[in-house]
Design a protein around this motif. Structure first.
Motif, PDB file in Angstrom:
ATOM      1  N   THR A  66      51.059  20.841 -33.563  1.00  0.00           N
ATOM      2  CA  THR A  66      51.166  19.718 -34.067  1.00  0.00           C
ATOM      3  C   THR A  66      49.872  18.578 -33.548  1.00  0.00           C
ATOM      4  O   THR A  66      49.522  17.861 -34.246  1.00  0.00           O
ATOM      5  N   ALA A  67      49.512  19.085 -32.171  1.00  0.00           N
ATOM      6  CA  ALA A  67      48.733  17.942 -31.505  1.00  0.00           C
ATOM      7  C   ALA A  67      47.783  18.838 -30.604  1.00  0.00           C
ATOM      8  O   ALA A  67      48.301  19.649 -29.835  1.00  0.00           O
ATOM      9  N   ILE A  68      46.626  18.391 -30.294  1.00  0.00           N
ATOM     10  CA  ILE A  68      45.721  18.735 -29.078  1.00  0.00           C
ATOM     11  C   ILE A  68      45.009  17.601 -28.586  1.00  0.00           C
ATOM     12  O   ILE A  68      44.627  16.623 -29.306  1.00  0.00           O
ATOM     13  N   ALA A  69      45.204  17.335 -27.187  1.00  0.00           N
ATOM     14  CA  ALA A  69      44.262  16.593 -26.382  1.00  0.00           C
ATOM     15  C   ALA A  69      43.419  17.230 -25.606  1.00  0.00           C
ATOM     16  O   ALA A  69      43.471  18.212 -25.277  1.00  0.00           O
ATOM     17  N   VAL A  70      42.169  16.492 -25.749  1.00  0.00           N
ATOM     18  CA  VAL A  70      40.988  17.066 -25.103  1.00  0.00           C
ATOM     19  C   VAL A  70      40.506  15.984 -23.936  1.00  0.00           C
ATOM     20  O   VAL A  70      40.117  14.960 -24.473  1.00  0.00           O
ATOM     21  N   ALA A  71      40.293  16.196 -22.818  1.00  0.00           N
ATOM     22  CA  ALA A  71      39.717  15.479 -21.806  1.00  0.00           C
ATOM     23  C   ALA A  71      38.456  15.891 -21.101  1.00  0.00           C
ATOM     24  O   ALA A  71      38.156  16.970 -20.688  1.00  0.00           O
ATOM     25  N   THR A  72      37.443  14.850 -21.014  1.00  0.00           N
ATOM     26  CA  THR A  72      36.193  15.008 -20.460  1.00  0.00           C
ATOM     27  C   THR A  72      35.874  13.747 -19.532  1.00  0.00           C
ATOM     28  O   THR A  72      36.624  12.731 -19.733  1.00  0.00           O
ATOM     29  N   GLN A  73      34.977  14.161 -18.591  1.00  0.00           N
ATOM     30  CA  GLN A  73      34.217  12.848 -17.950  1.00  0.00           C
ATOM     31  C   GLN A  73      32.936  12.567 -18.439  1.00  0.00           C
ATOM     32  O   GLN A  73      32.020  13.028 -18.165  1.00  0.00           O
ATOM     33  N   THR A 103      38.438   7.216 -18.126  1.00  0.00           N
ATOM     34  CA  THR A 103      38.426   5.833 -17.862  1.00  0.00           C
ATOM     35  C   THR A 103      39.236   5.236 -18.926  1.00  0.00           C
ATOM     36  O   THR A 103      39.184   3.772 -19.066  1.00  0.00           O
ATOM     37  N   GLY A 104      40.050   5.920 -19.585  1.00  0.00           N
ATOM     38  CA  GLY A 104      40.946   5.254 -20.567  1.00  0.00           C
ATOM     39  C   GLY A 104      40.645   5.320 -22.142  1.00  0.00           C
ATOM     40  O   GLY A 104      41.283   4.780 -22.849  1.00  0.00           O
ATOM     41  N   LYS A 105      39.394   5.627 -22.467  1.00  0.00           N
ATOM     42  CA  LYS A 105      39.027   5.657 -23.788  1.00  0.00           C
ATOM     43  C   LYS A 105      39.571   6.856 -24.665  1.00  0.00           C
ATOM     44  O   LYS A 105      39.819   7.971 -24.088  1.00  0.00           O
ATOM     45  N   ARG A 106      40.311   6.522 -25.706  1.00  0.00           N
ATOM     46  CA  ARG A 106      40.921   7.488 -26.624  1.00  0.00           C
ATOM     47  C   ARG A 106      40.261   7.334 -27.833  1.00  0.00           C
ATOM     48  O   ARG A 106      40.028   6.435 -28.133  1.00  0.00           O
ATOM     49  N   VAL A 107      40.230   8.536 -28.500  1.00  0.00           N
ATOM     50  CA  VAL A 107      39.642   8.606 -30.085  1.00  0.00           C
ATOM     51  C   VAL A 107      40.562   9.444 -30.624  1.00  0.00           C
ATOM     52  O   VAL A 107      40.734  10.577 -30.080  1.00  0.00           O
ATOM     53  N   GLU A 108      41.107   8.922 -31.716  1.00  0.00           N
ATOM     54  CA  GLU A 108      42.028  10.047 -32.574  1.00  0.00           C
ATOM     55  C   GLU A 108      41.641  10.437 -33.859  1.00  0.00           C
ATOM     56  O   GLU A 108      41.021   9.534 -34.777  1.00  0.00           O
ATOM     57  N   TYR A 109      41.712  11.776 -34.122  1.00  0.00           N
ATOM     58  CA  TYR A 109      41.277  12.164 -35.498  1.00  0.00           C
ATOM     59  C   TYR A 109      42.439  12.956 -36.158  1.00  0.00           C
ATOM     60  O   TYR A 109      43.136  13.649 -35.309  1.00  0.00           O
ATOM     61  N   LYS A 110      42.257  13.262 -37.397  1.00  0.00           N
ATOM     62  CA  LYS A 110      43.008  14.563 -37.748  1.00  0.00           C
ATOM     63  C   LYS A 110      41.761  15.657 -37.730  1.00  0.00           C
ATOM     64  O   LYS A 110      40.577  15.384 -37.995  1.00  0.00           O
ATOM     65  N   LEU A 111      42.324  16.863 -37.560  1.00  0.00           N
ATOM     66  CA  LEU A 111      41.370  18.078 -37.675  1.00  0.00           C
ATOM     67  C   LEU A 111      40.365  17.852 -38.643  1.00  0.00           C
ATOM     68  O   LEU A 111      39.251  18.388 -38.568  1.00  0.00           O
ATOM     69  N   SER A 112      41.217  17.676 -39.846  1.00  0.00           N
ATOM     70  CA  SER A 112      40.177  17.764 -41.121  1.00  0.00           C
ATOM     71  C   SER A 112      39.066  16.961 -41.077  1.00  0.00           C
ATOM     72  O   SER A 112      38.004  16.994 -41.795  1.00  0.00           O
ATOM     73  N   THR A 113      39.389  15.729 -40.468  1.00  0.00           N
ATOM     74  CA  THR A 113      38.170  14.879 -40.398  1.00  0.00           C
ATOM     75  C   THR A 113      37.093  15.388 -39.476  1.00  0.00           C
ATOM     76  O   THR A 113      35.887  15.148 -39.874  1.00  0.00           O
ATOM     77  N   LEU A 114      37.347  16.027 -38.596  1.00  0.00           N
ATOM     78  CA  LEU A 114      36.269  16.700 -37.544  1.00  0.00           C
ATOM     79  C   LEU A 114      35.736  17.945 -38.263  1.00  0.00           C
ATOM     80  O   LEU A 114      34.732  18.373 -37.880  1.00  0.00           O
ATOM     81  N   PHE A 115      36.366  18.654 -39.069  1.00  0.00           N
ATOM     82  CA  PHE A 115      36.037  19.616 -39.609  1.00  0.00           C
ATOM     83  C   PHE A 115      36.368  19.790 -41.121  1.00  0.00           C
ATOM     84  O   PHE A 115      37.341  20.571 -41.659  1.00  0.00           O
TER      85      PHE A 115
END
Ligand code: THU
Length: 125
Positions: A66-73, A103-115
Motif C-alpha cells: 500500500t505504501a512506501i516511505a524513503v528517507a534521505t539526509q 529535518t521533517g520535510k515530507r513530500v507525498e506522491y502517488k507512484l503514478s505521478t512519479l512514474f
C-alpha cells in the motif's frame, strides 16, 4: 512508516557515495519491510534502499503493498531512481510514496505521478 525508513537508513552500506537511504514498505496486511542502500566496489552492483525493501518483501512471500516511505539526509527529500520506480510499479501498483528528509520535510506522491508512463508487460496470474 517514515520513522521506520529513517531507522532503516542507519544500516545503509554507502562507503562510496556516503549517501545513505532508508526505505520502509507497507504490505496490505500492515506489515513493514525495511531496506537500505548497499553499495559495492564495482559500483554497478549497488542496490537501492527501495529495491532492498521490495525484494525482501517479495522473497518473504508478500504480494500486496500500500505504501512506501524513503528517507534521505538532504535539503529536499530524495526521489527514487527510474529502475526502482519501474519495479515498484510492477510489484506494488499505484502505492502512496512518502519522501522524507531528516529535518521533517515530507513530500507525498502517488507512484503514478512519479512514474506516469510505465512499461507494462505483466503475465496473467
Ligand atoms: N539510492 C537509493 O538507495 N535510492 C534512491 O532512490 C536513489 C539512490 C542510493 C544508491 C547509492 O548507494 C546512493 O544512493 C547514491 O546514488
Amino acid at each position: 512508516l517514515v520513522q521506520a525508513a529513517i531507522k532503516a537508513r542507519e544500516n545503509a552500506v554507502a562507503p562510496f557515495s556516503k549517501y545513505k537511504v532508508g526505505a520502509a514498505l507497507r504490505t496490505a496486511a500492515g506489515k513493514v519491510y525495511n531496506g537500505c542502500n548497499v553499495e559495492n566496489c564495482t559500483y554497478g552492483l549497488t542496490v537501492c534502499a527501495e529495491r532492498v525493501a521490495l525484494l525482501s518483501a517479495l522473497a518473504a512471500g508478500e504480494r500486496e503493498f500500500t505504501a512506501i516511505a524513503v528517507a534521505t539526509q538532504s535539503d529536499e527529500p530524495g526521489t527514487p531512481c527510474g529502475p526502482c520506480r519501474q519495479l515498484m510499479w510492477e510489484y506494488c501498483g499505484d502505492i502512496d510514496v512518502t519522501l522524507a528528509n531528516l529535518t521533517g520535510k515530507r513530500v507525498e506522491y502517488k507512484l503514478s505521478t512519479l512514474f506516469p508512463h510505465p512499461f507494462n508487460f505483466c503475465p496473467e496470474d
